[in-house]
Design a protein around this motif. Sequence first.
Motif, short mmCIF file in Angstrom:
data_model
loop_
_atom_site.label_atom_id
_atom_site.label_comp_id
_atom_site.label_asym_id
_atom_site.label_seq_id
_atom_site.Cartn_x
_atom_site.Cartn_y
_atom_site.Cartn_z
N GLY A 1 10.36 0.26 1.71
CA GLY A 1 10.41 0.03 2.93
C GLY A 1 8.99 -0.36 3.63
N ILE A 2 7.94 0.33 3.34
CA ILE A 2 6.78 0.37 3.88
C ILE A 2 6.26 -0.95 3.42
N LYS A 3 6.28 -1.22 1.98
CA LYS A 3 5.92 -2.30 1.25
C LYS A 3 6.64 -3.83 1.98
N ASP A 4 8.03 -3.70 2.42
CA ASP A 4 8.57 -4.70 3.00
C ASP A 4 7.96 -4.92 4.40
N THR A 5 7.67 -3.86 4.82
CA THR A 5 7.05 -4.00 6.46
C THR A 5 5.82 -4.53 6.18
N ILE A 6 4.87 -4.25 5.50
CA ILE A 6 3.48 -4.79 5.22
C ILE A 6 3.42 -6.12 4.96
N ASP A 7 4.51 -6.53 3.91
CA ASP A 7 4.43 -7.98 3.38
C ASP A 7 4.89 -8.86 4.84
N PHE A 8 5.92 -8.25 5.42
CA PHE A 8 6.46 -9.07 6.67
C PHE A 8 5.21 -9.28 7.57
N ILE A 9 4.33 -8.52 7.90
CA ILE A 9 3.33 -8.54 8.74
C ILE A 9 2.25 -9.42 8.29
N LEU A 10 1.81 -9.10 6.93
CA LEU A 10 0.99 -9.98 6.40
C LEU A 10 1.05 -11.49 5.91
N PRO B 1 -5.99 -4.66 18.01
CA PRO B 1 -6.50 -3.41 17.34
C PRO B 1 -5.31 -2.47 16.97
N VAL B 2 -4.19 -2.17 17.96
CA VAL B 2 -3.20 -1.38 17.68
C VAL B 2 -2.24 -1.67 16.56
N THR B 3 -2.14 -3.36 16.40
CA THR B 3 -1.55 -3.62 14.89
C THR B 3 -2.18 -3.32 13.73
N LYS B 4 -3.67 -3.40 14.23
CA LYS B 4 -4.52 -3.12 12.59
C LYS B 4 -4.38 -1.79 12.41
N LEU B 5 -4.19 -0.80 13.48
CA LEU B 5 -4.11 0.72 13.11
C LEU B 5 -2.71 0.98 12.77
N TYR B 6 -1.58 0.19 12.94
CA TYR B 6 -0.54 0.35 12.53
C TYR B 6 -0.36 -0.17 11.03
N LEU C 1 0.49 2.25 7.91
CA LEU C 1 1.49 2.28 6.70
C LEU C 1 0.83 2.23 5.47
N PHE C 2 -0.27 1.38 5.31
CA PHE C 2 -0.92 1.58 3.69
C PHE C 2 -1.28 2.97 3.39
N THR C 3 -1.90 3.76 4.37
CA THR C 3 -2.21 5.31 3.91
C THR C 3 -0.85 6.08 3.78
N LYS C 4 0.04 6.09 4.62
CA LYS C 4 1.41 6.47 4.49
C LYS C 4 2.01 6.22 2.95
N ARG C 5 1.96 4.97 2.69
CA ARG C 5 2.46 4.67 1.22
C ARG C 5 1.58 5.05 -0.10
N GLU C 6 0.23 5.01 0.11
CA GLU C 6 -0.73 5.45 -0.67
C GLU C 6 -0.28 7.18 -1.15
N ALA C 7 -0.11 7.82 0.14
CA ALA C 7 0.20 9.31 0.06
C ALA C 7 1.37 9.52 -0.66
N ILE C 8 2.34 8.75 -0.31
CA ILE C 8 3.86 8.96 -1.29
C ILE C 8 3.46 8.58 -2.73
N LYS C 9 2.80 7.64 -2.81
CA LYS C 9 2.52 7.19 -4.27
C LYS C 9 1.63 8.27 -5.12
N GLU C 10 0.67 8.80 -4.44
CA GLU C 10 -0.13 9.89 -5.20
C GLU C 10 0.58 11.23 -5.30
N ALA C 11 1.60 11.42 -4.34
CA ALA C 11 2.36 12.79 -4.51
C ALA C 11 3.33 12.60 -5.65
#
Length: 86
Positions: A61-70, A22-27, A31-41
Motif C-alpha cells: 500500500g505504501i509503495k502504491d501511494t509512492i508510485d502514485f505520487i512520483l 515542503p509538506v508533500t516532500k516530508l510526506y 512513506l519511504f521511512t515507514k516502508r523501509e522500517a517494515i522491510k527491515e523488521a
Amino acid sequence: MDLKKPEVVVEKSDWVDWKNNPVTKLYIHALFTKREAIKEALAEGQIAKEAIDLHIGQCQGIKDTIDFILYDQLVGDEESDESTRT
C-alpha cells in the motif's frame, strides 16, 4: 456510499506545485521511512508469523501511494507519465 471520481481538472502545474511543496516532500519521506522500517523488521524476523502478510500488504500500500505520487498518475497525461518514469 458513492465513490464517483470528482469532477476536478488538475493541471500539470498544480501537480508539480503540490509535489514540490515542503509538506508533500516530508510526506513522501515519511512513506519511504515507514516502508523501509517494515522491510527491515521483516528481514530481521522481528514480525510475528501471523502478522507477516499484514505487513507485506502495508508495504504494498505504501509503495502504491509512492508510485502514485512520483509518477504523475493523477494528471492523466500519458505522454508526461512516460517521460517521468525511469
